[in-house]
Design a protein around this motif. Sequence first.
Motif, PDB file in Angstrom:
ATOM      1  N   LEU A  88      -5.660 -12.101  11.907  1.00 30.81           N
ATOM      2  CA  LEU A  88      -4.675 -11.049  11.659  1.00 30.81           C
ATOM      3  C   LEU A  88      -3.533 -11.634  10.850  1.00 30.81           C
ATOM      4  O   LEU A  88      -2.982 -12.686  11.209  1.00 30.81           O
ATOM      5  CB  LEU A  88      -4.159 -10.476  12.982  1.00 30.81           C
ATOM      6  CG  LEU A  88      -2.998  -9.476  12.903  1.00 30.81           C
ATOM      7  CD1 LEU A  88      -3.342  -8.271  12.040  1.00 30.81           C
ATOM      8  CD2 LEU A  88      -2.573  -9.024  14.310  1.00 30.81           C
ATOM      9  N   GLN A  89      -3.171 -10.945   9.764  1.00 29.29           N
ATOM     10  CA  GLN A  89      -2.050 -11.359   8.922  1.00 29.29           C
ATOM     11  C   GLN A  89      -1.087 -10.195   8.736  1.00 29.29           C
ATOM     12  O   GLN A  89      -1.509  -9.086   8.401  1.00 29.29           O
ATOM     13  CB  GLN A  89      -2.545 -11.800   7.545  1.00 29.29           C
ATOM     14  CG  GLN A  89      -3.397 -13.041   7.524  1.00 29.29           C
ATOM     15  CD  GLN A  89      -3.905 -13.313   6.116  1.00 29.29           C
ATOM     16  OE1 GLN A  89      -4.983 -12.860   5.740  1.00 29.29           O
ATOM     17  NE2 GLN A  89      -3.124 -14.047   5.339  1.00 29.29           N
ATOM     18  N   PRO A  90       0.222 -10.429   8.942  1.00 31.13           N
ATOM     19  CA  PRO A  90       1.203  -9.361   8.704  1.00 31.13           C
ATOM     20  C   PRO A  90       1.519  -9.241   7.214  1.00 31.13           C
ATOM     21  O   PRO A  90       1.551 -10.240   6.489  1.00 31.13           O
ATOM     22  CB  PRO A  90       2.428  -9.842   9.481  1.00 31.13           C
ATOM     23  CG  PRO A  90       2.310 -11.342   9.457  1.00 31.13           C
ATOM     24  CD  PRO A  90       0.835 -11.651   9.481  1.00 31.13           C
ATOM     25  N   LEU A  91       1.757  -8.014   6.770  1.00 34.85           N
ATOM     26  CA  LEU A  91       2.159  -7.781   5.385  1.00 34.85           C
ATOM     27  C   LEU A  91       3.655  -8.041   5.252  1.00 34.85           C
ATOM     28  O   LEU A  91       4.467  -7.474   5.983  1.00 34.85           O
ATOM     29  CB  LEU A  91       1.837  -6.345   4.976  1.00 34.85           C
ATOM     30  CG  LEU A  91       2.306  -5.884   3.588  1.00 34.85           C
ATOM     31  CD1 LEU A  91       1.715  -6.757   2.494  1.00 34.85           C
ATOM     32  CD2 LEU A  91       1.950  -4.422   3.356  1.00 34.85           C
ATOM     33  N   ALA A  92       4.015  -8.913   4.304  1.00 31.43           N
ATOM     34  CA  ALA A  92       5.423  -9.216   4.036  1.00 31.43           C
ATOM     35  C   ALA A  92       5.932  -8.221   3.002  1.00 31.43           C
ATOM     36  O   ALA A  92       5.743  -8.408   1.793  1.00 31.43           O
ATOM     37  CB  ALA A  92       5.569 -10.648   3.540  1.00 31.43           C
ATOM     38  N   LEU A  93       6.582  -7.170   3.463  1.00 36.79           N
ATOM     39  CA  LEU A  93       6.974  -6.080   2.563  1.00 36.79           C
ATOM     40  C   LEU A  93       7.977  -6.527   1.510  1.00 36.79           C
ATOM     41  O   LEU A  93       7.957  -6.036   0.381  1.00 36.79           O
ATOM     42  CB  LEU A  93       7.534  -4.916   3.382  1.00 36.79           C
ATOM     43  CG  LEU A  93       6.497  -4.120   4.179  1.00 36.79           C
ATOM     44  CD1 LEU A  93       7.175  -3.106   5.079  1.00 36.79           C
ATOM     45  CD2 LEU A  93       5.517  -3.430   3.249  1.00 36.79           C
ATOM     46  N   ASP A  94       8.869  -7.447   1.873  1.00 37.78           N
ATOM     47  CA  ASP A  94       9.837  -7.923   0.880  1.00 37.78           C
ATOM     48  C   ASP A  94       9.129  -8.580  -0.296  1.00 37.78           C
ATOM     49  O   ASP A  94       9.608  -8.518  -1.441  1.00 37.78           O
ATOM     50  CB  ASP A  94      10.812  -8.908   1.517  1.00 37.78           C
ATOM     51  CG  ASP A  94      11.767  -8.228   2.484  1.00 37.78           C
ATOM     52  OD1 ASP A  94      11.872  -6.995   2.434  1.00 37.78           O
ATOM     53  OD2 ASP A  94      12.393  -8.936   3.303  1.00 37.78           O
ATOM     54  N   ALA A  95       7.999  -9.212  -0.020  1.00 41.22           N
ATOM     55  CA  ALA A  95       7.249  -9.863  -1.100  1.00 41.22           C
ATOM     56  C   ALA A  95       6.620  -8.843  -2.035  1.00 41.22           C
ATOM     57  O   ALA A  95       6.422  -9.117  -3.221  1.00 41.22           O
ATOM     58  CB  ALA A  95       6.177 -10.778  -0.503  1.00 41.22           C
ATOM     59  N   VAL A  96       6.307  -7.659  -1.531  1.00 36.19           N
ATOM     60  CA  VAL A  96       5.716  -6.622  -2.375  1.00 36.19           C
ATOM     61  C   VAL A  96       6.724  -6.158  -3.419  1.00 36.19           C
ATOM     62  O   VAL A  96       6.398  -5.975  -4.600  1.00 36.19           O
ATOM     63  CB  VAL A  96       5.233  -5.436  -1.517  1.00 36.19           C
ATOM     64  CG1 VAL A  96       4.725  -4.302  -2.412  1.00 36.19           C
ATOM     65  CG2 VAL A  96       4.144  -5.879  -0.554  1.00 36.19           C
ATOM     66  N   ALA A  97       7.961  -5.955  -2.992  1.00 34.20           N
ATOM     67  CA  ALA A  97       8.985  -5.466  -3.923  1.00 34.20           C
ATOM     68  C   ALA A  97       9.219  -6.439  -5.071  1.00 34.20           C
ATOM     69  O   ALA A  97       9.541  -6.028  -6.195  1.00 34.20           O
ATOM     70  CB  ALA A  97      10.285  -5.209  -3.168  1.00 34.20           C
TER      71      ALA A  97
END
Length: 592
Positions: free
Chosen positions: A483-492
């Motif tokens: 399981l890996q969490p999505l790093a939303l700040d990295a998407v931006a």
Amino acid sequence: MSGAPSTRPAAFAIGEHDFLLHGWPHRILSGAIHYFRVHPGDWRDRIRAARSMGLNTIETYVAWNEHAPTRGEFDLSGRLDLGGFLDAVAAEGMHAIVRPGPYICAEFDNGGLPAWLTRDPQVRQLRRADPAYLEAVAEYLEQLAPVLVPRQIDAGGPIILVQVENEYGAYGDDHEYLRRLAACIRETGITVPLTTIDQPTDAMLEAGGLPELHRTGSFGSNVASRLETLRRHQPTGPLMCAEFWDGWFDSWGTHHHTTSAQDAARELDELLAAGASVNIYMFHGGTNFGLTNGANHKGRYVPIATSYDYDAPLDEAGHPTEKYFAFRDVISKYVPVPDDSPLPPRPAPAPAFEVELGERGPLPRRVFGPEFTSDQVPTFDEIEHDRGFGLYRAELAGEASRPAVLEIGEVRDRAWVRLDGTMIGTLARDSHERTLMLPSARGTLEVLVEDQGRVNYGPRIGEQKGLIGPVAVAGDPITGWSLQPLALDAVADLDLTVVDPASVQGDVARGVFELPEPTALFLDTREWGKGLAWVNGFLLGRYWRRGPQQTLFVPAGVTRAGMNAVTVLEFEVPGATHARFVQGPDLGPLEE
């Protein structure tokens, strides 16, 4: 005479019949504005509009989970600058009511309780006289004290009331908990009167209040009977509707809620004619920016929409509605409304233009966090992933030659399923979906899961997110998970020119546009499917073709003069080539 006791009355007190401001009878005319749902650049404008409508007080909840996403840390910066918000209230010559919870509901993620608290095994009971729970609450209130204590009216600040808990009678009846919570608030240095709030039924008012705390009600209609019930439980002191419901919130998959301005004004008139004080909920609703929306679950999981417009007197963008002027007319019958403060301007069209989404690419694996492995399928909470998206992977070793049924104990709350990189289908909690036919029982299974908002009301507060096991294919349990969490700040901030061969369900697109000055905007999402949108790295929130809302509000403070960027993460309808900004909001169809 030196040494003589002071006879000066408390700056604010509860008298036998009235609230007392410096010893004089005082009626509270309040409106709710949640600082965390409004961009800081708009605080003064929204507060000033409340004053111009005739209000003298601003009420706000405090969102514990926003300030303390990690235990031991406390963030008071940016839109979480509660002190700055209260100072803005004071600068407009208004008072403040603070409702720190610790539970707030507010249609907010987890009812405002931090996820680290609700998953703590030492906390056996929430909102009860549980030692571990009260210990954490005490820490929270101590962290708030430097903001609240010096801003009380006795110290020259705006705060006149502090609420204990929130509609507790709808949840429990642990009076020992309420007493200990009130004592804990006092121990931090809070000296202003303490209140409780409950819907005015005999059972709720009895369960949710104490004789030593001033009871208030929450309702939006049937004023006379509600006040009569409240008076039975609060025999002396001023009557107050501390949540006068003038509208309602929206949920995904429903219509946009509105209420009649004339009907709401008539109820407000009846309330004020009875001599009661009021807090209008909401005066200005604002927005569930980021992933802060909550959800309700009364047999079916229903997530709250991004807009918290609430059909309030001041709409999501800060413009006055018909209800604003109807309420102002009512208030002017009872108190002089300010003539030295300009009325908020009627809405003018926002800039309308299209932006080419020239940069694009699939959602890459590199924007996901460290990989957590477990023999059994883990939840988000087991890896301390409190909010957002997570990618599950497992290898299936069954027969490759025949289809097989994937069965999951429960999906919380939406899952996109791929096998060997091919999209198979979607499982949705709100449709009670748990099974999906796979073309094979062999290959790499990927499940991207979205937490669509933690339940904010009732016994499901604090439930875990992600996949709830067991998980089986063709009846055989699946083990060996990552399981890996999505790093939303990295998407931006994602560099879309870098090609990543490992991609995940989802597409990222970005475009740039120029503005002559910072300007509030409305991003049209109706041609997209489901996803998230950012402007200049600020996560506006979720969009969903399901509706009701079809636009996302962009505060002026998020934009800048010169070049700006819009980023879109789309999960279900890839291929958008343009982003459209439109002249005004579209919050969806009304109930027929």
